[in-house]
Design an enzyme around this catalytic site. Structure first.
Site, PDB file in Angstrom:
ATOM      1  N   TYR A  46       4.955  12.211 -15.921  1.00 37.92           N
ATOM      2  CA  TYR A  46       5.314  13.742 -15.043  1.00 37.92           C
ATOM      3  C   TYR A  46       3.883  14.353 -15.327  1.00 37.92           C
ATOM      4  O   TYR A  46       3.557  14.504 -16.243  1.00 37.92           O
ATOM      5  CB  TYR A  46       6.398  14.061 -15.671  1.00 37.92           C
ATOM      6  N   ARG A 100      22.816   5.690   1.489  1.00 31.94           N
ATOM      7  CA  ARG A 100      22.696   4.358   1.216  1.00 31.94           C
ATOM      8  C   ARG A 100      23.757   3.445   1.846  1.00 31.94           C
ATOM      9  O   ARG A 100      24.789   3.868   1.680  1.00 31.94           O
ATOM     10  CB  ARG A 100      22.465   4.061  -0.204  1.00 31.94           C
ATOM     11  N   ASN A 145      23.188  11.905  -0.021  1.00 30.59           N
ATOM     12  CA  ASN A 145      24.134  12.035  -1.152  1.00 30.59           C
ATOM     13  C   ASN A 145      23.821  12.459  -2.225  1.00 30.59           C
ATOM     14  O   ASN A 145      24.480  12.706  -3.269  1.00 30.59           O
ATOM     15  CB  ASN A 145      25.116  10.655  -1.142  1.00 30.59           C
TER      16      ASN A 145
END
Lengths: 378, 378
Positions: A59, A203, A180
């Site tokens: 990161y 999905r 979601n």
């Protein structure tokens, strides 16, 4: 209170998460509290995907290493989001009082700890907290405050930062994958109160699909479709254009990339030859592990602009933007315009050992694939 | 002069280029010339890749269909770029005189014709030409004027439109694929006079590679590398950063897409956490046939903005922008700051038949894979 026994989730080097993390016990002596210091105690500390990326060392926002825990070598403390209660304030502290609920303003605070001793008025970060509530203020509850810093703030900025001229008549649409996700659930709520329509892509093939669709529609999504549908010619050329009609799909929010992101671009509305508005693809994640990709001719003919969104970068570049966003989200909670999105709470007794602490975190990390995990302290 | 025998390259429907094109003879009667009409005669008509896309029917900028050629059904005339000489003007025409060199201002003029009868002051396009020179003005030659409309204008706008704050000290860089293209050769020239450094990426393994590299360096490229080098870790992490040093690769110009475009993004300089300048990937073609693609983490961490560039769209949305750009390019020619890029001229005797005309065009189209073809009239 003299000496507080505290625990933190620490590491010395990024890598494979199960191997690098330790539970580190440390103590805070409140008798020697400086005049501009405060002691805070954890109420809730979420586990976010970006925390895990940071632990893995992949990161770009790096952790801070500290010697404050009296460890043999400096350690980093995991976590970027947390809700704390102020439990001690130094003699010169006027901006906080015991019982205040605060969240760290800047990324890489190292939130996965039961307690922290924090010095105010440091030149590089003079006001390190955002006060979100207090023990005696019942207008914000712990569920709302625990996660206000990242998911709803991300959703708020995603809607606010890129498209400045939202159609006041409600003819603009957002399409988003990750429908979601926590962010996705806040996007549909915030879009709805801004009079923006939404298509949430989820999905395909989840066993509880009907329930997910119902939940998202209840939260305010205009339409919910599966990724398989989103990628189909029928939805691209017929069904979605039928819904959108004379409106415009002007913003696509992409946390998946690969062909899922590509399909979002196929749903954007734009005519480079005539329109002055450029439809935007905004990418804030790449869950598929695939590159960001889309058709070059669609890009050309629709005049697509593709941008990267990163809450951490916005906050580092302009800390006040984070304060403003959190305050706006809190106001939406208080007015009842949005509601918190459920997470999986994992209870931790604040008096337990650092061994128990690391065990609970490793469990939470392992289970975070199945949904957002938050360590809640009692 | 009463009746002019003219030819045009026409089609009635997009499709396979060798099958759809016809040579159509028509005539222009100058005795009946309206007071606001002019007759123009071709001096040079280029064949551009976007012309071929338009013929194939896959281009969002559609041709105009006309009945002016007295054909049984309306036909479209090929071509979007051309240089013409004014040979007749109506009694009320004051803005043009015989001998003026003009180019059409708007796309889809249908430039592949020996002559055209054009009405001025039409409400939808009152001033259809840009005057670029005249027979007795020797400051602009035919080679410069013939192709001023598209390639150098594209290069000029690519540098001008997206990055507004070019470093005046010369520490900004452009990286571009298609380095050996016509546009690429104008980019390095225009960048050089703007004090912008350039890295031109060319295709690896061409037999005349040394000669291409020399030509591009002579034109003003700072560095020339192959696509294989551009995609290598060594160039991405070491060699190019060594050249750029404290500077920034702030603009990537992409006409290839696929992994070639992806490599350009790997060379962009940006730090989302600290920099306020967003490095731009600007795509104006997709020669590889692959999607536009790049790393989502590079996009996030560098704060990459990806935009589409299309000269045709700029011109349709703001015709004056085309006039302004062409005038700026002409000024650069006149000052000697840039020089024309060679093309393959194919001579056509303006008195030949429409059969000869279509044969020459089909030959030119077939050979346009090997370099830019321009029909030059005598």
């Amino acid at each position: 209170m003299v000496k507080i026994n505290a625990s933190a989730i620490t590491y010395t080097k990024g890598g494979e998460i199960s191997k690098i993390l330790s539970g580190t016990g440390f103590s805070i002596d409140t008798e020697t509290l400086g005049p501009k210091q405060v002691v805070i105690q954890a109420l809730a500390t979420p586990i976010n995907p970006s925390d895990l990326n940071q632990l893995a060392g992949t990161y770009a926002s790096k952790p801070n290493f500290t010697s404050e825990l009296d460890t043999p070598v400096p350690v980093a403390i995991g976590g970027n989001e947390g809700l704390y209660k102020v439990i001690e304030v130094g003699s010169d502290v006027t901006s906080y009082k015991n019982g205040d609920w605060v969240i760290p303003k800047m990324p890489s605070f190292g939130t996965w700890r039961t307690h922290a001793l924090v010095t105010l008025d440091k030149p590089e970060n003079p006001d390190p907290f955002i006060k979100v509530s207090s023990e005696d203020d019942k207008s914000i509850d712990l569920t709302q405050a625990a996660t206000v810093s990242i998911n709803p703030s991300t959703a708020y900025q995603l809607i606010d930062q890129f498209i400045k001229d939202w159609d006041p008549k409600g003819n603009d649409w957002i399409i988003q994958n990750g429908g979601n996700s926590q962010v996705g659930k806040f996007v549909v709520q915030i879009a709805k109160i801004r009079n923006i329509k939404t298509i949430s892509v989820i999905r395909d093939g989840k066993p509880d699909q009907d329930q997910i669709v119902k939940e998202l529609l209840d939260l305010g999504a205009t339409k919910v479709i599966t990724d398989k549908e989103a990628e189909s010619e029928e939805y691209i050329n017929k069904i979605v254009p039928g819904w959108v009609n004379e409106g415009k799909v002007i913003l696509a929010l992409n946390c998946v990339c690969g062909k899922s992101g590509s399909a979002l671009v196929s749903h954007l509305t734009g005519n480079h030859l005539a329109d002055y508005r450029s439809p935007h693809l905004v990418t804030y994640g790449g869950m598929s592990g695939q590159p960001l990709m889309y058709s070059s001719s669609e890009s050309l003919f629709k005049n697509v602009t593709s941008k990267a969104y990163w809450l951490t970068a916005n906050t580092k570049r302009n800390p006040q933007s984070k304060v403003d966003t959190v305050k706006k989200v809190l106001a939406l909670y208080k007015s009842g315009d949005i509601k918190p999105v459920p997470f999986n709470g994992k209870e931790f007794n604040i008096k337990s050992t650092s061994d128990d602490y690391i065990k609970l975190f490793l469990k939470g990390i392992a289970e975070s694939k199945t949904g957002k995990q938050v360590i809640v302290y009692n």
